[in-house]
Motif scaffolding. Structure first.
Motif, PDB file in Angstrom:
ATOM      1  N   GLY A  63      25.328   0.328 -18.727  1.00 48.58           N
ATOM      2  CA  GLY A  63      26.499   0.280 -17.857  1.00 48.58           C
ATOM      3  C   GLY A  63      26.131   0.860 -16.501  1.00 48.58           C
ATOM      4  N   ILE A  64      26.422   0.147 -15.416  1.00 45.95           N
ATOM      5  CA  ILE A  64      26.107   0.628 -14.070  1.00 45.95           C
ATOM      6  C   ILE A  64      27.394   0.996 -13.350  1.00 45.95           C
ATOM      7  N   LEU A  65      27.505   2.268 -12.987  1.00 46.33           N
ATOM      8  CA  LEU A  65      28.673   2.760 -12.252  1.00 46.33           C
ATOM      9  C   LEU A  65      28.338   2.805 -10.777  1.00 46.33           C
ATOM     10  N   TYR A  66      29.133   2.121  -9.952  1.00 44.49           N
ATOM     11  CA  TYR A  66      28.831   2.061  -8.519  1.00 44.49           C
ATOM     12  C   TYR A  66      30.100   1.822  -7.713  1.00 44.49           C
ATOM     13  N   THR A  67      30.021   2.098  -6.421  1.00 45.94           N
ATOM     14  CA  THR A  67      31.143   1.886  -5.513  1.00 45.94           C
ATOM     15  C   THR A  67      31.044   0.491  -4.902  1.00 45.94           C
ATOM     16  N   THR A  68      32.084  -0.291  -5.056  1.00 47.30           N
ATOM     17  CA  THR A  68      32.041  -1.691  -4.633  1.00 47.30           C
ATOM     18  C   THR A  68      31.948  -1.867  -3.121  1.00 47.30           C
ATOM     19  N   SER A  69      32.335  -0.842  -2.358  1.00 49.54           N
ATOM     20  CA  SER A  69      32.339  -0.966  -0.895  1.00 49.54           C
ATOM     21  C   SER A  69      31.038  -0.503  -0.251  1.00 49.54           C
ATOM     22  N   GLU A  70      30.081  -0.020  -1.048  1.00 51.24           N
ATOM     23  CA  GLU A  70      28.822   0.481  -0.490  1.00 51.24           C
ATOM     24  C   GLU A  70      27.728  -0.580  -0.605  1.00 51.24           C
ATOM     25  N   VAL A  71      27.245  -1.027   0.559  1.00 49.31           N
ATOM     26  CA  VAL A  71      26.197  -2.053   0.604  1.00 49.31           C
ATOM     27  C   VAL A  71      24.953  -1.578  -0.145  1.00 49.31           C
ATOM     28  N   ASN A  72      24.608  -0.303   0.048  1.00 50.03           N
ATOM     29  CA  ASN A  72      23.414   0.241  -0.598  1.00 50.03           C
ATOM     30  C   ASN A  72      23.501   0.142  -2.112  1.00 50.03           C
ATOM     31  N   SER A  73      24.700   0.308  -2.643  1.00 45.00           N
ATOM     32  CA  SER A  73      24.886   0.241  -4.096  1.00 45.00           C
ATOM     33  C   SER A  73      24.781  -1.194  -4.603  1.00 45.00           C
ATOM     34  N   GLU A  74      25.350  -2.119  -3.862  1.00 40.81           N
ATOM     35  CA  GLU A  74      25.276  -3.534  -4.243  1.00 40.81           C
ATOM     36  C   GLU A  74      23.818  -3.979  -4.337  1.00 40.81           C
ATOM     37  N   ILE A 127      23.355  -5.901 -18.803  1.00 39.56           N
ATOM     38  CA  ILE A 127      24.020  -5.043 -17.823  1.00 39.56           C
ATOM     39  C   ILE A 127      25.526  -5.289 -17.843  1.00 39.56           C
ATOM     40  N   ILE A 128      26.293  -4.196 -17.819  1.00 38.70           N
ATOM     41  CA  ILE A 128      27.736  -4.273 -17.591  1.00 38.70           C
ATOM     42  C   ILE A 128      28.023  -3.475 -16.327  1.00 38.70           C
ATOM     43  N   LYS A 129      28.518  -4.148 -15.294  1.00 33.05           N
ATOM     44  CA  LYS A 129      28.809  -3.486 -14.026  1.00 33.05           C
ATOM     45  C   LYS A 129      30.215  -2.884 -14.057  1.00 33.05           C
ATOM     46  N   VAL A 130      30.295  -1.647 -13.557  1.00 37.60           N
ATOM     47  CA  VAL A 130      31.580  -0.960 -13.507  1.00 37.60           C
ATOM     48  C   VAL A 130      31.806  -0.499 -12.074  1.00 37.60           C
ATOM     49  N   GLY A 131      32.599  -1.259 -11.331  1.00 35.98           N
ATOM     50  CA  GLY A 131      32.846  -0.940  -9.932  1.00 35.98           C
ATOM     51  C   GLY A 131      34.047  -0.031  -9.750  1.00 35.98           C
ATOM     52  N   ILE A 132      33.925   0.895  -8.799  1.00 36.47           N
ATOM     53  CA  ILE A 132      35.027   1.801  -8.477  1.00 36.47           C
ATOM     54  C   ILE A 132      35.232   1.833  -6.966  1.00 36.47           C
ATOM     55  N   THR A 133      36.404   2.347  -6.561  1.00 31.28           N
ATOM     56  CA  THR A 133      36.684   2.497  -5.133  1.00 31.28           C
ATOM     57  C   THR A 133      37.018   3.940  -4.768  1.00 31.28           C
ATOM     58  N   SER A 134      37.266   4.778  -5.780  1.00 33.70           N
ATOM     59  CA  SER A 134      37.562   6.191  -5.523  1.00 33.70           C
ATOM     60  C   SER A 134      37.150   7.025  -6.719  1.00 33.70           C
ATOM     61  N   VAL A 135      37.004   8.338  -6.510  1.00 37.70           N
ATOM     62  CA  VAL A 135      36.593   9.238  -7.582  1.00 37.70           C
ATOM     63  C   VAL A 135      37.629   9.276  -8.702  1.00 37.70           C
ATOM     64  N   ASN A 136      38.878   9.043  -8.351  1.00 28.78           N
ATOM     65  CA  ASN A 136      39.940   9.085  -9.361  1.00 28.78           C
ATOM     66  C   ASN A 136      39.796   7.993 -10.415  1.00 28.78           C
ATOM     67  N   GLU A 137      39.035   6.943 -10.086  1.00 26.12           N
ATOM     68  CA  GLU A 137      38.871   5.827 -11.015  1.00 26.12           C
ATOM     69  C   GLU A 137      37.742   6.060 -12.025  1.00 26.12           C
ATOM     70  N   ILE A 138      36.921   7.083 -11.792  1.00 29.28           N
ATOM     71  CA  ILE A 138      35.723   7.280 -12.616  1.00 29.28           C
ATOM     72  C   ILE A 138      36.029   7.479 -14.096  1.00 29.28           C
ATOM     73  N   PRO A 139      36.933   8.403 -14.485  1.00 29.71           N
ATOM     74  CA  PRO A 139      37.183   8.597 -15.925  1.00 29.71           C
ATOM     75  C   PRO A 139      37.612   7.320 -16.637  1.00 29.71           C
ATOM     76  N   ASN A 140      38.534   6.580 -16.043  1.00 29.98           N
ATOM     77  CA  ASN A 140      39.000   5.342 -16.675  1.00 29.98           C
ATOM     78  C   ASN A 140      37.918   4.266 -16.669  1.00 29.98           C
ATOM     79  N   ALA A 141      37.125   4.229 -15.604  1.00 32.71           N
ATOM     80  CA  ALA A 141      36.049   3.239 -15.522  1.00 32.71           C
ATOM     81  C   ALA A 141      35.035   3.464 -16.633  1.00 32.71           C
ATOM     82  N   ILE A 142      34.654   4.720 -16.841  1.00 31.82           N
ATOM     83  CA  ILE A 142      33.689   5.026 -17.897  1.00 31.82           C
ATOM     84  C   ILE A 142      34.308   4.818 -19.268  1.00 31.82           C
TER      85      ILE A 142
END
Length: 230
Positions: free
Chosen positions: A69-80, A97-112
């Protein structure tokens, strides 16, 4: 330091020399025209990590692993960019691979929480938002005993079990040497973007113990053991 900061500086001036560091792909980020010769007022160093080596580390660390599982921020070019490199490397190793995109730190627990039952390991690239939130990532993975392999050493100290990456201190030092050249009159537009070839393997034994993960001797015998910074 970091892609978004450099983009902001570049948007503010095309005349004052800008020395960047920790920018994964400055061409894709639009701040230089070419890796070998900047072509703009920006030059410096890239922190493009050895993503392929990190996927190989996952396979060595967890030989039975099938899904990452890859946790990354969808708005960061470097992460993409790193996610694309990870997908390419994982395919060669037979990993899904399962991609898990987030936009804020608050989304991390639910994303994981949405993927912990579907993956064998979480991979976190050198993503600015994820890096600053590694204790949150770690706490979300700890309960389910899911190991986290990170993009660099600092992230491993705060919420990972291992990584093979570059030395950010040395990267910054190299950037400082380039800044000195510019101050002495060198034109940044004629300078290449530099990267570090040497990598280092680190293991956070405390985190590994916390999830009951046994680190293979083949890794331990060549790794530096780091301590947690939570």
């Amino acid at each position: 330091i970091a892609t978004q900061a450099v983009q902001s500086a570049y948007n503010a001036t095309k005349d004052i020399p800008i020395l960047m560091t920790a920018v994964t792909d400055p061409v894709e980020a639009g701040v230089v025209k070419d890796w070998n010769q900047s072509g703009t007022n920006v030059t410096g160093t890239s922190d493009l990590t050895p993503v392929a080596k990190q996927m190989e580390l996952i396979q060595e660390l967890l030989p039975e692993a099938k899904t990452v599982g890859i946790l990354y921020t969808t708005s960061e070019v470097n992460s993409e960019i790193q996610v694309a490199l990870a997908e390419e490397a994982a395919a060669k190793l037979g990993l899904d691979i399962i991609k898990v995109g987030i936009t804020s730190v608050n989304e991390i627990p639910n994303a994981i929480a949405s993927v912990v039952d579907k993956v064998d390991v979480i991979y976190t690239p050198t993503d600015n938002l994820v890096s600053s939130s590694m204790p949150v990532v770690w706490n979300a993975c700890l309960e389910k005993k899911i190991p986290v392999v990170t993009g660099e050493e600092g992230m491993a100290k705060k919420g990972g079990v291992a990584t093979e990456g570059i030395d950010y201190f040395q990267l910054g030092y190299e950037t400082g040497l380039m800044a000195a050249e510019v101050l002495e009159g060198k034109d940044p537009s004629t300078m290449p973007v530099k990267t570090l070839e040497n990598t280092s393997l680190v293991v956070n034994q405390e985190h590994a113990d916390a999830i009951g993960l046994t680190i293979p001797d083949s890794i331990l015998e060549r790794a530096e053991i780091v301590t947690s910074e939570e």
